[in-house]
Design a protein around this motif. Structure first.
Motif, short mmCIF file in Angstrom:
data_model
loop_
_atom_site.label_atom_id
_atom_site.label_comp_id
_atom_site.label_asym_id
_atom_site.label_seq_id
_atom_site.Cartn_x
_atom_site.Cartn_y
_atom_site.Cartn_z
N GLU A 1 0.86 -1.18 0.00
CA GLU A 1 0.00 0.00 0.00
C GLU A 1 0.90 1.24 0.00
O GLU A 1 2.07 1.16 0.39
CB GLU A 1 -0.92 0.02 1.23
N LEU A 2 0.35 2.34 -0.45
CA LEU A 2 1.08 3.60 -0.51
C LEU A 2 0.31 4.64 0.28
O LEU A 2 -0.86 4.92 -0.01
CB LEU A 2 1.24 4.05 -1.96
N VAL A 3 0.95 5.21 1.30
CA VAL A 3 0.35 6.26 2.12
C VAL A 3 0.98 7.59 1.73
O VAL A 3 2.17 7.82 1.98
CB VAL A 3 0.55 5.99 3.63
N ILE A 4 0.21 8.45 1.07
CA ILE A 4 0.70 9.76 0.62
C ILE A 4 0.37 10.80 1.68
O ILE A 4 -0.79 11.02 2.03
CB ILE A 4 0.05 10.16 -0.72
N VAL A 5 1.41 11.41 2.24
CA VAL A 5 1.25 12.45 3.25
C VAL A 5 1.61 13.79 2.62
O VAL A 5 2.79 14.12 2.49
CB VAL A 5 2.13 12.17 4.49
N ASP A 6 0.60 14.52 2.17
CA ASP A 6 0.86 15.79 1.49
C ASP A 6 0.67 16.97 2.43
O ASP A 6 -0.34 17.07 3.12
CB ASP A 6 -0.07 15.95 0.28
N ASP A 7 1.65 17.86 2.42
CA ASP A 7 1.63 19.04 3.29
C ASP A 7 1.02 20.26 2.61
O ASP A 7 1.68 21.29 2.44
CB ASP A 7 3.04 19.35 3.79
N ALA A 8 -0.24 20.13 2.20
CA ALA A 8 -0.99 21.25 1.61
C ALA A 8 -0.26 21.86 0.41
O ALA A 8 -0.12 23.08 0.31
CB ALA A 8 -1.29 22.32 2.66
N SER A 9 0.20 21.02 -0.52
CA SER A 9 0.89 21.51 -1.72
C SER A 9 -0.03 22.44 -2.52
O SER A 9 -1.17 22.08 -2.81
CB SER A 9 1.28 20.33 -2.62
N PRO A 10 0.49 23.60 -2.91
CA PRO A 10 -0.33 24.52 -3.71
C PRO A 10 -0.37 24.19 -5.19
O PRO A 10 -1.08 24.83 -5.96
CB PRO A 10 0.35 25.88 -3.48
N ASP A 11 0.39 23.17 -5.63
CA ASP A 11 0.51 22.88 -7.07
C ASP A 11 -0.50 21.85 -7.57
O ASP A 11 -0.45 21.46 -8.74
CB ASP A 11 1.94 22.42 -7.40
N GLY A 12 -1.40 21.38 -6.72
CA GLY A 12 -2.38 20.37 -7.16
C GLY A 12 -1.97 18.94 -6.90
O GLY A 12 -2.57 18.01 -7.45
N THR A 13 -0.96 18.74 -6.05
CA THR A 13 -0.52 17.37 -5.74
C THR A 13 -1.67 16.53 -5.18
O THR A 13 -1.83 15.37 -5.55
CB THR A 13 0.65 17.40 -4.72
N GLN A 14 -2.47 17.13 -4.30
CA GLN A 14 -3.56 16.35 -3.67
C GLN A 14 -4.62 15.94 -4.69
O GLN A 14 -5.20 14.85 -4.57
CB GLN A 14 -4.19 17.15 -2.54
N GLU A 15 -4.87 16.78 -5.67
CA GLU A 15 -5.84 16.43 -6.72
C GLU A 15 -5.34 15.25 -7.53
O GLU A 15 -6.11 14.33 -7.86
CB GLU A 15 -6.11 17.64 -7.62
#
Length: 240
Positions: free
Chosen positions: A39-53
């Motif tokens: 499994e892959l757990v992505i921990v994104d720190d509120a990236s403004p470039d659209g990483t979460q999308e």
């Protein structure tokens, strides 16, 4: 009969929109070919470039059982990203690596093979043994990295050749224990993790890796980090 091993990758991200689909595909290919549960757990720190999308699209593509998006409200640091991600992993082994493609997933089967062979608590990638190496760095950056490792090795004597690397495989409970006693932030964090591992008596194996400078985006290493690293080595020397 013991349950099969499962491998959880914790991937901290900040502005990795372009790299994330590539690294996810490579991870999926690597684990699938090796017939491993993952499994892959992505921990994104509120990236403004659209990483979460992009990450949300990957969850749709691969399934919520394979990709977990666990974002945070801001840029809170690497160490706390692992603490955050560790809450959600379901594997008994945890892999930490960079999202910028500088760590190639093709080395993961070697990490796993060595772990099983030596029953290690930790397997870490090294750029400084065997056929390991660094590509894409200028001489200054190579000298800084070599110097940083030499300084820490002489002062702390941790028993590993690459203290500042961040491509590692841990038993889940070992990672949890080491993180619980690690105090550093930033680039010193990885170094302290290895120094703490030695002081706690955990066993560490090394796999030579080739490190390639990031594909997209900007490097996050600057002069301030170099100064804080030197201070961190001294701090660890006086406390461990």
């Amino acid at each position: 009969m013991a349950p099969a091993d499962k491998y959880s990758v914790i991937l901290p991200t900040y502005n990795e929109r372009k790299n994330l689909p590539i690294i996810t595909w490579l991870l999926a290919e690597t684990f699938t070919k090796s017939k491993l549960d993952w499994e892959l757990v992505i921990v994104d720190d509120a990236s403004p470039d659209g990483t979460q999308e992009v990450a949300a699209e990957l969850v749709e593509l691969y399934g919520a059982d394979r990709i977990l998006l666990k974002p945070r409200s801001g840029k809170l640091g690497l160490g706390t990203a692992y603490v955050h991600g560790l809450q959600f992993v379901t594997g008994n082994f945890v892999i930490i690596m960079d999202a910028d493609f500088s760590h190639h997933p093709k080395f993961i089967p070697e990490f796993i093979e060595l772990q099983k062979k030596g029953d290690y608590d930790i397997v870490t990638g090294t750029r400084y043994k065997g056929n390991g190496g660094v590509y894409g760095w200028d001489l200054k950056r190579k000298l800084i990295s070599r110097g940083a490792n030499f300084l820490a090795t002489v002062v702390l004597q941790p028993g590993v050749s690459d203290l500042t690397g961040s491509f590692r495989l841990y038993r889940k409970e070992v990672l949890a224990k080491i993180i619980s006693v690690t105090k550093s932030k930033g680039y010193v964090f990885q170094m302290e993790m290895m120094a703490r591992a030695k002081s706690l008596g955990f066993t560490v194996g090394e796999v030579p890796i080739t490190f390639v400078d990031r594909l997209y985006g900007d490097s996050k290493l600057g002069g301030d980090e170099i100064v804080s690293y030197a201070k961190g080595v001294y701090g660890l020397w006086t406390s461990i």
